[in-house]
Design an enzyme around this catalytic site. Structure first.
Site, PDB file in Angstrom:
ATOM      1  CB  CYS A   1      -0.940   0.033   1.206  1.00 43.05           C
ATOM      2  SG  CYS A   1      -1.749  -1.554   1.551  1.00 43.05           S
TER       3      CYS A   1
ATOM      4  CB  CYS B   1      -0.373   3.928  -4.305  1.00 42.53           C
ATOM      5  SG  CYS B   1       0.017   3.145  -5.886  1.00 42.53           S
ATOM      6  CG  HIS B   2      -2.634   4.595  -0.336  1.00 36.77           C
ATOM      7  ND1 HIS B   2      -3.682   5.399  -0.728  1.00 36.77           N
ATOM      8  CD2 HIS B   2      -2.881   3.378  -0.874  1.00 36.77           C
ATOM      9  CE1 HIS B   2      -4.552   4.678  -1.453  1.00 36.77           C
ATOM     10  NE2 HIS B   2      -4.083   3.449  -1.559  1.00 36.77           N
TER      11      HIS B   2
ATOM     12  CG  MET C   1      -6.813   0.413  -4.905  1.00 35.64           C
ATOM     13  SD  MET C   1      -7.192   1.055  -3.250  1.00 35.64           S
ATOM     14  CE  MET C   1      -7.431  -0.486  -2.353  1.00 35.64           C
TER      15      MET C   1
ATOM     16  CG  HIS D   1       6.322   7.516 -12.414  1.00 34.96           C
ATOM     17  ND1 HIS D   1       6.063   7.068 -11.146  1.00 34.96           N
ATOM     18  CD2 HIS D   1       6.516   6.417 -13.171  1.00 34.96           C
ATOM     19  CE1 HIS D   1       6.087   5.744 -11.130  1.00 34.96           C
ATOM     20  NE2 HIS D   1       6.368   5.325 -12.351  1.00 34.96           N
TER      21      HIS D   1
ATOM     22  CG  HIS E   1       4.648   4.640 -16.921  1.00 45.29           C
ATOM     23  ND1 HIS E   1       5.503   3.757 -17.538  1.00 45.29           N
ATOM     24  CD2 HIS E   1       4.888   4.493 -15.584  1.00 45.29           C
ATOM     25  CE1 HIS E   1       6.209   3.103 -16.611  1.00 45.29           C
ATOM     26  NE2 HIS E   1       5.849   3.542 -15.430  1.00 45.29           N
TER      27      HIS E   1
END
Lengths: 536, 536
Positions: free
Chosen positions: B48, B51-52, B89, B325, B367
């Site tokens: 997790c 991303c969080h 998600m 990114h 991306h």
């Protein structure tokens, strides 16, 4: 990793390290009522955070985290706050009541409250314009010799006094932030920027009659230094101020005081450990390049911050030693000389190559303040500092081109009666003046000592005041160097403030010339001409 | 400021802001047993936090702080973890048990545990030398054409496979950190450095028979990218790796893997707000100057870090957009092109002037992966990216000198069937290859699409695999560009791992040439010749 198994053992270990293992909470943690907690929090911020840190992790003072303070316990902590310590902490029984000391002793055994952040948006909202730039006066309106004005910090009053150096008249006292630490000027000396301990930055216009604040904004909750861009096309375009909390620096528009750019100084210190409360101590414009030097105290790094392009901000993070405090330039304006007081060192940087170039072991806790440069007969050009930790003047060579053998090495040391804060000299005097406010005895902390540049010896001691609870500190020269102004800080609480004064001495005869009275807690003084022309 | 009065009101306000007013603690905060908390903490970190965020403040994913999650409640949180969301998600019911989902849903309603720091000293202790530098072999010991070797990430196994590109033999599988994201090489292509999600950096020697890990160290608890210094006298001297937690980058000795210098990336983002968890996404050596570009994801800044003097470290903090990114260079190796995926933009930097030079709106969540450059008949030199958020290839001009009108502007867009991760091309093929693993339908996520550079149209779709729970991703060319290698990632859990394979296609006929089987979860592949010669 207890009853379950998941993933690789490598990862198990990593996550274990990452979050730390379960921590025990003391069953008997001390407590305060909400009102008492709020009071202690405020007192701590005003009087303790400067040395012990907003997060209580320690810096100049020791760490006051619960794991340390709970061991000492309520009684012992109260005693320390009341009486001070051998390590250099003041007694606080003349500032706090017994009840307040008790609350503080409890507060520092509890978990430190998390200090707030401050965003650029918050700062922008704080801008106050008192005089619009288009309404600025076009010439000096008072007809005075404003280049010999003194801008004087009235520390505990949160004001600045503007004094006419020719007539010794106090022209105005303007409201600024609380406990201003320093003020810096535009390149012509007209506008002066102050930074308060409350993070307020004010802009003062000396051409107004009387001189007045024209704009302000807030860039931190706690702050120490400020500087203006003086180089090339960016001359007088930006103001930079540094925060103690949040630990960052902020670049603002020097005209409107609008904050433009925030850069965090939280970082990894020269020992390789992360420091959240990495505070900005001193900031100076570098005369030889479009940049400022920003001393990040706890990191032991001076950051040279280039202001030629704020959106592609260039910073050199120059490693030296902990903890950096205040500094000054050599006479060529190329080398920056700064105290790393916890390491008992002066650190030297070439601001043209943007590199650390040397380090010198001094006495205990060097503190140059605005510093002193002159030419010694044997060593050539030298710089000098006093010390907070002992009565001593340390003098070093600072001319690597002309006197490479002497550069960044001790030329000589001269003892003084007591530890002090500010050393000063001027090209038009044969003397170096050193204050001694850190000595505990009144007769010493109320006296300045005078060293002859030629003989390197103390030639005279002047008792500036003998009033109870008053100390003498900080010398500043008038424009031609014929006078030295020394502050008398009346510290007997608010009722005593107005007994503060500035005493003026003749720098040839060393005789007293005048007393400027009715000044609330005067500390640092800034003569327009000397600061504009980098006379140190 | 309640029942007492002290100091100025200004200061009272400052201290109030500084520490925040008293915060309410929920009486009904959810709880877990210590063992369950530790399990949930580990699961959160593995699956997790990417991303969080380690602190749960959100980044690519939403904030999961208690004030947000407690509003949703246990049932709703369990449902979201089980099924995923429209926002992108994944469902986690195939990875977590029902019990684990329940624990995680509770865990994210509790106060996040404070993640640990990692000091330079900790990192230095982690160094492991498997082969001493003085014992390194003096020439390739296997007699193979090692410049056509492929270094292949076996993601979930925490290994790298070394494959002979001529014979398609798997020469070795070496242990590295967990879930390696990327690997970078010395300038001759002999040594390869991997960085694991657990912050372990490993050094692999391709000249050994078989290729083998020679050294490792750990620089973070969670990490994503690594790069080597390639410029001038610093060639192959340093390795830099970036941490997700702690948020920092670390420069190590490229020979011994000993960490030398840590720099925090916590900072103030381009909107002026402080971000504690400001993570390092991509890092690349800049071929035209002695520096790396370090993308600080949450700040929206690319930091150009100069490695010519580590003790006076120069960094340009170049502002662009959030969240940064991955990126790649243009064919001249001067311009760095990187995705700001949360802003649906590509950002462009001139690494010779060290400045931000342009920004382009793309499709949803660009991306590029290792990216693709070629020459378009109308626009001249172009770069291209796929998108995580939609099936599209965006192509832009990247030759400001030769084609200033096209520079950093959209040349054209071509739709694909599904969203993907990696776009690739090679000078010796007329095609551009795009994968589609982010599309939910198996027949699309198992297929790559092929665009003709001349017609700008999709000319073929190849179903790479039709195995259940397998997806096709990431193309890489052999040294002469005659072959494209595509990974098939068998995602059916550990028992299914060995069904992973690489499928080799002829880049002229687009026919299948070979399948290299028995590869545990292959993802990124790095051909020695192409990477050393910057073939993109």
């Amino acid at each position: 990793m207890r009853k379950f198994a998941f993933g690789t053992s490598v990862l198990g270990l990593a996550a274990g390290f990452m979050f730390g293992m379960g921590s025990a909470v003391s069953a008997a943690e001390p407590t305060l009522s909400e009102a008492d907690f709020e009071e202690a929090k405020l007192l701590y911020f005003q009087r303790c955070a400067g040395c012990h840190g907003a997060e209580r992790k320690g810096a100049t003072g020791k760490s006051l985290e619960p794991k340390a303070t709970q061991k000492l316990g309520q009684k012992r902590l109260e005693k320390i706050i009341t009486l001070g310590t051998e390590g250099g902490m003041n007694n606080f029984d003349d500032i706090f009541s017994k009840e307040q000391i008790s609350k503080l002793a409890t507060f520092i055994q509890m978990e430190p409250p998390k200090p707030s952040e401050m965003s650029l948006e918050d700062m922008k909202k704080s801008v106050k314009i008192y005089v619009k730039p288009e309404d600025y006066v076009k010439k000096p309106m008072h007809g005075r010799n404003w280049e010999n004005f003194f801008v004087v910090i009235l520390r505990d009053a949160g004001k600045m006094a503007i004094i006419d150096g020719d007539t010794k008249e106090v022209l105005s006292k303007v409201d600024t932030g609380y406990a201003v630490h320093v003020t810096k000027e535009t390149s012509d000396g007209r506008f002066w920027y102050t930074i308060g301990r409350d993070g307020k930055q004010n802009k003062i216009d000396l051409w107004m009659d009387p001189p007045q604040v024209v704009a302000e904004s807030q860039i931190a909750y706690d702050a120490r230094d400020i500087a203006v861009s003086h180089y090339g096309e960016w001359k007088d375009k930006y103001v930079i101020a540094g925060g103690y909390w949040p630990p960052h620096f902020v670049i603002s528009d020097a005209v409107t005081m609008e904050p433009l750019k925030v850069v965090s100084t939280r970082g990894v210190n020269v020992d390789g450990a992360f420091v959240n409360e990495a505070r900005v101590a001193a900031i100076y414009n570098t005369p030889k390049s479009p940049s400022w030097v920003v001393a990040v105290k706890e990191l032991g790094q001076v950051w040279q911050v280039d202001y030629s392009d704020l959106e592609n901000l260039r910073i050199e993070q120059m490693d030296s030693h902990k903890f950096l405090h205040d500094g000054f330039f050599d006479p060529t304006q190329k080398y920056f000389q700064i105290a790393a007081n916890a390491s008992n060192r002066m650190e030297f940087f070439d601001t043209t190559t943007r590199k650390f170039v040397g380090s010198l072991e001094t006495g205990k806790m060097p503190h140059p303040g605005p510093g002193a440069n002159w030419t010694d007969e044997k060593c050539g050009p030298v710089g000098a500092t006093g010390h907070i930790g002992e009565g001593m003047i340390t003098v070093w060579g600072n001319d690597p081109e002309g006197h490479p053998d002497q550069a960044w090495k001790t030329c000589y040391k001269t003892e003084t009666d007591g530890a002090g804060l500010f050393i000063r000299t001027h090209p038009n005097t044969q003397y170096v003046f050193m204050d001694q406010p850190k000595h505990p005895e009144p007769e010493i902390q109320q006296s300045i000592q005078i060293m002859d540049k030629k003989t390197r010896k103390i030639v005279k001691t002047i008792r500036v005041t003998d009033r109870e609870k008053s100390i003498a500190l900080h010398g500043e020269f008038n424009a031609d160097g014929s006078e030295l102004w020394v502050s008398v800080w009346a510290r007997g609480g608010k009722a005593d403030w107005m007994n503060g004064e500035i005493v003026v001495y003749d720098t040839k005869t060393l005789e007293e010339k005048a007393r400027i009275k009715g000044l609330e807690t005067p500390t640092g003084k800034f003569n327009v001409y000397n600061r504009v022309h980098h006379v140190t």
